[in-house]
Design a protein around this motif. Structure first.
Motif, PDB file in Angstrom:
ATOM      1  N   GLU A  94      26.317  39.114  48.521  1.00  0.00           N
ATOM      2  CA  GLU A  94      25.065  39.846  48.700  1.00  0.00           C
ATOM      3  C   GLU A  94      24.860  40.840  47.547  1.00  0.00           C
ATOM      4  O   GLU A  94      23.760  40.934  46.989  1.00  0.00           O
ATOM      5  N   GLN A  95      25.911  41.537  47.210  1.00  0.00           N
ATOM      6  CA  GLN A  95      25.820  42.501  46.109  1.00  0.00           C
ATOM      7  C   GLN A  95      25.511  41.808  44.774  1.00  0.00           C
ATOM      8  O   GLN A  95      24.688  42.275  43.987  1.00  0.00           O
ATOM      9  N   LEU A  96      26.208  40.700  44.542  1.00  0.00           N
ATOM     10  CA  LEU A  96      25.960  39.953  43.295  1.00  0.00           C
ATOM     11  C   LEU A  96      24.523  39.443  43.263  1.00  0.00           C
ATOM     12  O   LEU A  96      23.848  39.493  42.229  1.00  0.00           O
ATOM     13  N   ILE A 153      41.916  32.174  39.973  1.00  0.00           N
ATOM     14  CA  ILE A 153      40.830  32.989  39.429  1.00  0.00           C
ATOM     15  C   ILE A 153      40.046  33.617  40.576  1.00  0.00           C
ATOM     16  O   ILE A 153      39.749  32.954  41.570  1.00  0.00           O
ATOM     17  N   ASP A 154      39.710  34.901  40.435  1.00  0.00           N
ATOM     18  CA  ASP A 154      38.924  35.631  41.434  1.00  0.00           C
ATOM     19  C   ASP A 154      37.448  35.488  41.048  1.00  0.00           C
ATOM     20  O   ASP A 154      36.987  36.109  40.085  1.00  0.00           O
ATOM     21  N   LEU A 155      36.706  34.694  41.816  1.00  0.00           N
ATOM     22  CA  LEU A 155      35.316  34.379  41.464  1.00  0.00           C
ATOM     23  C   LEU A 155      34.419  35.607  41.398  1.00  0.00           C
ATOM     24  O   LEU A 155      33.594  35.735  40.485  1.00  0.00           O
ATOM     25  N   ALA A 171      32.454  31.746  36.293  1.00  0.00           N
ATOM     26  CA  ALA A 171      31.545  32.860  36.579  1.00  0.00           C
ATOM     27  C   ALA A 171      30.095  32.434  36.348  1.00  0.00           C
ATOM     28  O   ALA A 171      29.211  32.722  37.170  1.00  0.00           O
ATOM     29  N   ASP A 172      29.850  31.733  35.256  1.00  0.00           N
ATOM     30  CA  ASP A 172      28.481  31.286  34.963  1.00  0.00           C
ATOM     31  C   ASP A 172      27.952  30.325  36.040  1.00  0.00           C
ATOM     32  O   ASP A 172      26.792  30.408  36.448  1.00  0.00           O
ATOM     33  N   LYS A 231      31.359  39.518  38.206  1.00  0.00           N
ATOM     34  CA  LYS A 231      31.032  40.897  37.841  1.00  0.00           C
ATOM     35  C   LYS A 231      31.258  41.134  36.352  1.00  0.00           C
ATOM     36  O   LYS A 231      30.444  41.744  35.669  1.00  0.00           O
ATOM     37  N   LYS A 232      32.384  40.642  35.877  1.00  0.00           N
ATOM     38  CA  LYS A 232      32.708  40.808  34.457  1.00  0.00           C
ATOM     39  C   LYS A 232      31.647  40.133  33.575  1.00  0.00           C
ATOM     40  O   LYS A 232      31.210  40.689  32.571  1.00  0.00           O
TER      41      LYS A 232
END
Lengths: 116, 116, 116, 116
Positions: free
Chosen positions: D6-8, C84-86, D69-70, C91-92
Motif C-alpha cells: 500500500e505504501q509503495l 532478496i527482499d522485494l 524491483a523494477d 524502495k531503493k
C-alpha cells in the motif's frame, strides 16, 4: 528453406562455431535470448502511441531495425538447432489461420480483436 | 528481400487486408503480439533442462514449430509496417557482431557468456 | 519484508516442497516462468487501445487479475530463491529514480517518454 | 492490501503525478514496461546454467535485485491502475493451484513438469 535464410543460417552456424559458443546455444537458452531481444523492441514502443509507433524518426528506426535483426538471428538459430524450416512452418501456419478465420466471417466484426 | 520472405510478406498483407485487420497492426501492437508468441516458445522450455530442450518428442516439436512460425509471421509483419528489409538488417547485424567479437579474441574464454 | 509478502513466500515455499517441485525452481527457470506470465498479461492488451485497456469488462478484469497474481507469485519465488527482499529493493529503486528524474526538471517535458 | 505494498503504491502514484507521467501509464503501456523489465531479468540468466543462476556473484546479484524491483514497481502500478489487490489475487490463485495440483497426486511424478 529460403536461399537467403539458408545463407544466414550457415553464416550464424559458422559464427558460433569459430567462437566455440555453440555450447551455449541450447534451444532453451536461445528462446531466452530471443525473448530478450523481442523485449528491446517492445521497449522502443512502450510509451509511444500507436500512431507514433508507425512514424519513427530515422535514428529510432535504425535502432528498431537492429532489434528486428537480433530477433531474426535468434529465430534462425533456434530453428536450425531444432531442424525446423521457418518458411515451410510459416506457410503451414498461415494456411491454418486462413481456415480458422474465414475472411467473409470475421471481416468487419474482427471478433478476435474486439471481444474485449 | 528474400524471395520467400517477400512472398510471405505479401500473403500476410493480403491476409490482414481482406479481414480488415490492418487497423490493429501498428508496430506497437505487433511488438506486443510478437513477444507474446516468443513467450509461448519460452513456456515450452521453462521446466526442461538444456539437454531436454535439444531433444523434443515429435508432438512437442510440432508445437514448437508452430510457435516459431508465429514469431516469424509477426516479425515479417512488423518489418513490413516499418519498411525494413529483414535479410539486409540481419546481414548488417552479423557483420557488426563479427567485428565486435573477433573469434581469435573471444574463443575459449567466451567472456560474453562467462563473465557471471 | 512485508508481513503479507512474507506469508505468501512461506506458503509458496511449502507449496513447492510438498509437491517436490523445488528441483525445477532455479532462478533461471523461474525467470522464464515469470516472463511467460507477463506475456499473458501483454496478450490481453495487445489489440486494445490504451483507453480500452483502462476500462475492462468484469470477465476480462478477472482474467487480468489472475495474470497479475501469477506474475507476483513467480516474482516472490524468484526473490525467495535469491534471498532478496522485494519491498526493500523497490524502495531503493524508487529512491534511485527520484534522484535520476527530478520532478522540477522532467515535469511537462517528460523527456524520457517523448524523446522519440 | 499489504501495508508495505500500500505504501509503495501511494509513493509510486505520487512519483508519477508530480512528473505528469500518469498520462503514459495506461495498463497497456504498463504491461509493456513490465515485460521489458522481466526480459532484463531473463537476460541475466540466459547463458547461465541453472546451477550458476542459483549462485550469483555479489555484483550480479545486485543487478538482479534491481530488475526484480523494477518488475515489482510496474506490477504495483498496473494493479493500482486496474484497482486490483495483489495480495488478495495471489492468495486466490494459490488456493486455485492447491486444488488443481493435489500434492499426493502430483508428488514424485510432477507431471506438469515432466510431460515433455
Amino acid at each position: 528453406m529460403s536461399g537467403d535464410i539458408e545463407q544466414l543460417k550457415l553464416r550464424l552456424r559458422e559464427f558460433a562455431a569459430v567462437r566455440d559458443w555453440d555450447q551455449f546455444h541450447s534451444p532453451k537458452n536461445l528462446s531466452m535470448a530471443l525473448i530478450a531481444e523481442a523485449a528491446e523492441l517492445v521497449e522502443h514502443f512502450q510509451w509511444l502511441t500507436e500512431a507514433q509507433s508507425t512514424d519513427l524518426k530515422p535514428d529510432k528506426l535504425a535502432e528498431v531495425e537492429a532489434e528486428l535483426a537480433d530477433i531474426f538471428i535468434y529465430l534462425i538459430r533456434t530453428a536450425d538447432k531444432l531442424d525446423i524450416d521457418l518458411v515451410a512452418a510459416a506457410k503451414k501456419k498461415i494456411e491454418h489461420n486462413e481456415q480458422k478465420y474465414p475472411a467473409e466471417q470475421v471481416r468487419g466484426s474482427a471478433k478476435k480483436y474486439t471481444e474485449y
